[in-house]
Design a protein around this motif. Structure first.
Motif, PDB file in Angstrom:
ATOM      1  N   VAL A  84       0.817  -1.204   0.000  1.00  0.00           N
ATOM      2  CA  VAL A  84       0.000   0.000   0.000  1.00  0.00           C
ATOM      3  C   VAL A  84       0.859   1.266   0.000  1.00  0.00           C
ATOM      4  N   GLY A  85       2.021   1.205   0.641  1.00  0.00           N
ATOM      5  CA  GLY A  85       2.865   2.385   0.738  1.00  0.00           C
ATOM      6  C   GLY A  85       4.320   2.014   0.900  1.00  0.00           C
ATOM      7  N   MET A  86       5.173   3.017   0.795  1.00  0.00           N
ATOM      8  CA  MET A  86       6.604   2.856   1.020  1.00  0.00           C
ATOM      9  C   MET A  86       7.103   4.024   1.852  1.00  0.00           C
ATOM     10  N   ILE A  87       8.086   3.726   2.688  1.00  0.00           N
ATOM     11  CA  ILE A  87       8.711   4.759   3.510  1.00  0.00           C
ATOM     12  C   ILE A  87      10.207   4.484   3.552  1.00  0.00           C
ATOM     13  N   GLN A  88      10.985   5.543   3.371  1.00  0.00           N
ATOM     14  CA  GLN A  88      12.440   5.422   3.408  1.00  0.00           C
ATOM     15  C   GLN A  88      12.962   6.240   4.574  1.00  0.00           C
ATOM     16  N   ILE A  89      13.812   5.609   5.375  1.00  0.00           N
ATOM     17  CA  ILE A  89      14.424   6.269   6.523  1.00  0.00           C
ATOM     18  C   ILE A  89      15.910   6.419   6.237  1.00  0.00           C
ATOM     19  N   ARG A  90      16.347   7.656   6.113  1.00  0.00           N
ATOM     20  CA  ARG A  90      17.765   7.947   5.847  1.00  0.00           C
ATOM     21  C   ARG A  90      18.474   8.085   7.185  1.00  0.00           C
ATOM     22  N   HIS A  91      19.549   7.361   7.338  1.00  0.00           N
ATOM     23  CA  HIS A  91      20.235   7.283   8.623  1.00  0.00           C
ATOM     24  C   HIS A  91      21.023   8.546   8.949  1.00  0.00           C
ATOM     25  N   CYS A  92      21.355   9.315   7.937  1.00  0.00           N
ATOM     26  CA  CYS A  92      22.110  10.557   8.114  1.00  0.00           C
ATOM     27  C   CYS A  92      21.822  11.453   6.913  1.00  0.00           C
ATOM     28  N   PHE A  93      22.441  12.600   6.899  1.00  0.00           N
ATOM     29  CA  PHE A  93      22.225  13.569   5.821  1.00  0.00           C
ATOM     30  C   PHE A  93      23.435  13.678   4.903  1.00  0.00           C
ATOM     31  N   ASN A  94      23.172  14.026   3.648  1.00  0.00           N
ATOM     32  CA  ASN A  94      24.157  14.673   2.783  1.00  0.00           C
ATOM     33  C   ASN A  94      23.671  16.125   2.674  1.00  0.00           C
ATOM     34  N   ASP A  95      24.358  16.950   1.898  1.00  0.00           N
ATOM     35  CA  ASP A  95      23.964  18.364   1.820  1.00  0.00           C
ATOM     36  C   ASP A  95      22.526  18.537   1.351  1.00  0.00           C
ATOM     37  N   TYR A  96      22.139  17.782   0.321  1.00  0.00           N
ATOM     38  CA  TYR A  96      20.795  17.925  -0.243  1.00  0.00           C
ATOM     39  C   TYR A  96      19.724  17.518   0.778  1.00  0.00           C
ATOM     40  N   LEU A  97      19.912  16.368   1.421  1.00  0.00           N
ATOM     41  CA  LEU A  97      18.917  15.902   2.384  1.00  0.00           C
ATOM     42  C   LEU A  97      18.787  16.848   3.564  1.00  0.00           C
ATOM     43  N   GLU A  98      19.902  17.413   4.005  1.00  0.00           N
ATOM     44  CA  GLU A  98      19.862  18.342   5.131  1.00  0.00           C
ATOM     45  C   GLU A  98      19.046  19.592   4.801  1.00  0.00           C
ATOM     46  N   LYS A  99      19.123  20.035   3.557  1.00  0.00           N
ATOM     47  CA  LYS A  99      18.407  21.243   3.160  1.00  0.00           C
ATOM     48  C   LYS A  99      16.977  20.954   2.702  1.00  0.00           C
ATOM     49  N   PHE A 100      16.784  19.834   1.977  1.00  0.00           N
ATOM     50  CA  PHE A 100      15.512  19.646   1.284  1.00  0.00           C
ATOM     51  C   PHE A 100      14.793  18.319   1.536  1.00  0.00           C
ATOM     52  N   GLY A 101      15.508  17.230   1.740  1.00  0.00           N
ATOM     53  CA  GLY A 101      14.864  15.918   1.750  1.00  0.00           C
ATOM     54  C   GLY A 101      14.506  15.367   3.113  1.00  0.00           C
ATOM     55  N   GLY A 102      15.329  15.643   4.110  1.00  0.00           N
ATOM     56  CA  GLY A 102      15.063  15.156   5.455  1.00  0.00           C
ATOM     57  C   GLY A 102      15.440  13.699   5.666  1.00  0.00           C
ATOM     58  N   HIS A 103      15.077  13.204   6.838  1.00  0.00           N
ATOM     59  CA  HIS A 103      15.361  11.814   7.213  1.00  0.00           C
ATOM     60  C   HIS A 103      14.363  10.830   6.612  1.00  0.00           C
ATOM     61  N   ILE A 104      13.143  11.271   6.364  1.00  0.00           N
ATOM     62  CA  ILE A 104      12.079  10.352   5.981  1.00  0.00           C
ATOM     63  C   ILE A 104      11.351  10.863   4.748  1.00  0.00           C
ATOM     64  N   GLY A 105      11.119   9.934   3.822  1.00  0.00           N
ATOM     65  CA  GLY A 105      10.246  10.189   2.682  1.00  0.00           C
ATOM     66  C   GLY A 105       9.238   9.054   2.631  1.00  0.00           C
ATOM     67  N   TYR A 106       8.042   9.339   2.179  1.00  0.00           N
ATOM     68  CA  TYR A 106       7.014   8.292   2.146  1.00  0.00           C
ATOM     69  C   TYR A 106       5.997   8.577   1.057  1.00  0.00           C
ATOM     70  N   SER A 107       5.287   7.523   0.683  1.00  0.00           N
ATOM     71  CA  SER A 107       4.182   7.659  -0.269  1.00  0.00           C
ATOM     72  C   SER A 107       3.191   6.524  -0.057  1.00  0.00           C
ATOM     73  N   ILE A 108       1.967   6.803  -0.429  1.00  0.00           N
ATOM     74  CA  ILE A 108       0.894   5.821  -0.473  1.00  0.00           C
ATOM     75  C   ILE A 108       0.457   5.735  -1.929  1.00  0.00           C
ATOM     76  N   ARG A 109       0.268   4.507  -2.427  1.00  0.00           N
ATOM     77  CA  ARG A 109      -0.112   4.375  -3.843  1.00  0.00           C
ATOM     78  C   ARG A 109      -1.406   5.153  -4.090  1.00  0.00           C
ATOM     79  N   PRO A 110      -1.521   5.780  -5.263  1.00  0.00           N
ATOM     80  CA  PRO A 110      -2.672   6.642  -5.541  1.00  0.00           C
ATOM     81  C   PRO A 110      -4.036   5.989  -5.286  1.00  0.00           C
TER      82      PRO A 110
END
Length: 179
Positions: A84-110
């Motif tokens: 039904v969904g996916m979630i990604q947990i990033r253990h740390c940051f790179n420059d892009y994640l620190e500014k824009f992406g964060g530790h967690i991204g997720y989605s639920i299928r439409p």
């Protein structure tokens, strides 16, 4: 709604779910929607290759040079074993994640949206964040994505700021959740 959590599991991607991962990908592509929290799924057609990459990304020694260690989880409904969904947990940051992406991204299928699933998926993932040593997590969402903002706020998110992401030309709201 309180029993939603009992109806789902969070599991790492495996070959057993390869066909469902492919279906998930195609549903997003057909809808012209972003695949947040899916890592490189948009560009990887072979779901077995995707499963392998997800496994590699968990290990600091095996993660590709341009990525950070991350854990990919599938949100699967127990009653019909449906992804039904996916979630990604990033253990740390790179420059892009620190500014824009964060530790967690997720989605639920439409086809499964507006049922409270994202809120529960995020809630179920937060204990894992503590297990890997995070004390707080940064989550971002596109300014105007009311559903994602409500999901974050329902899980204790505290608004920090809004920033402009120049590559996609979008404003992103930044929220922190203390664990």
């Amino acid at each position: 709604m309180s029993s939603i959590i009992e109806k789902f599991i969070l599991i790492r991607p495996t070959s057993e779910y390869a066909s469902q991962i492919a279906e998930y990908r195609h549903e997003f592509l057909d809808a012209g929607d972003s695949m947040d929290g899916c890592g490189p799924l948009r560009r990887i057609e072979d779901p077995h290759e995707y499963v392998k990459l997800c496994k590699d990304c968990e290990s600091p020694e095996d993660v590709p040079a341009n990525l950070v260690p991350a854990t990919q989880l599938l949100f699967v409904r127990k009653s019909d074993d449906r992804l039904v969904g996916m979630i990604q947990i990033r253990h740390c940051f790179n420059d892009y994640l620190e500014k824009f992406g964060g530790h967690i991204g997720y989605s639920i299928r439409p086809s499964e949206r507006c049922k409270g699933y994202a809120k529960e998926m995020l809630r179920m993932a937060l204990p894992f964040c503590r297990e890997i040593g995070l004390e707080k997590v940064l989550i971002t969402c596109i300014d105007g994505n009311i559903g994602s903002e409500k999901t974050i706020l329902a899980n204790g998110g505290v608004y920090e700021s809004t920033t402009h992401e120049p590559n996609d030309n979008k404003d992103l709201k930044r929220f922190w959740i203390c664990l």
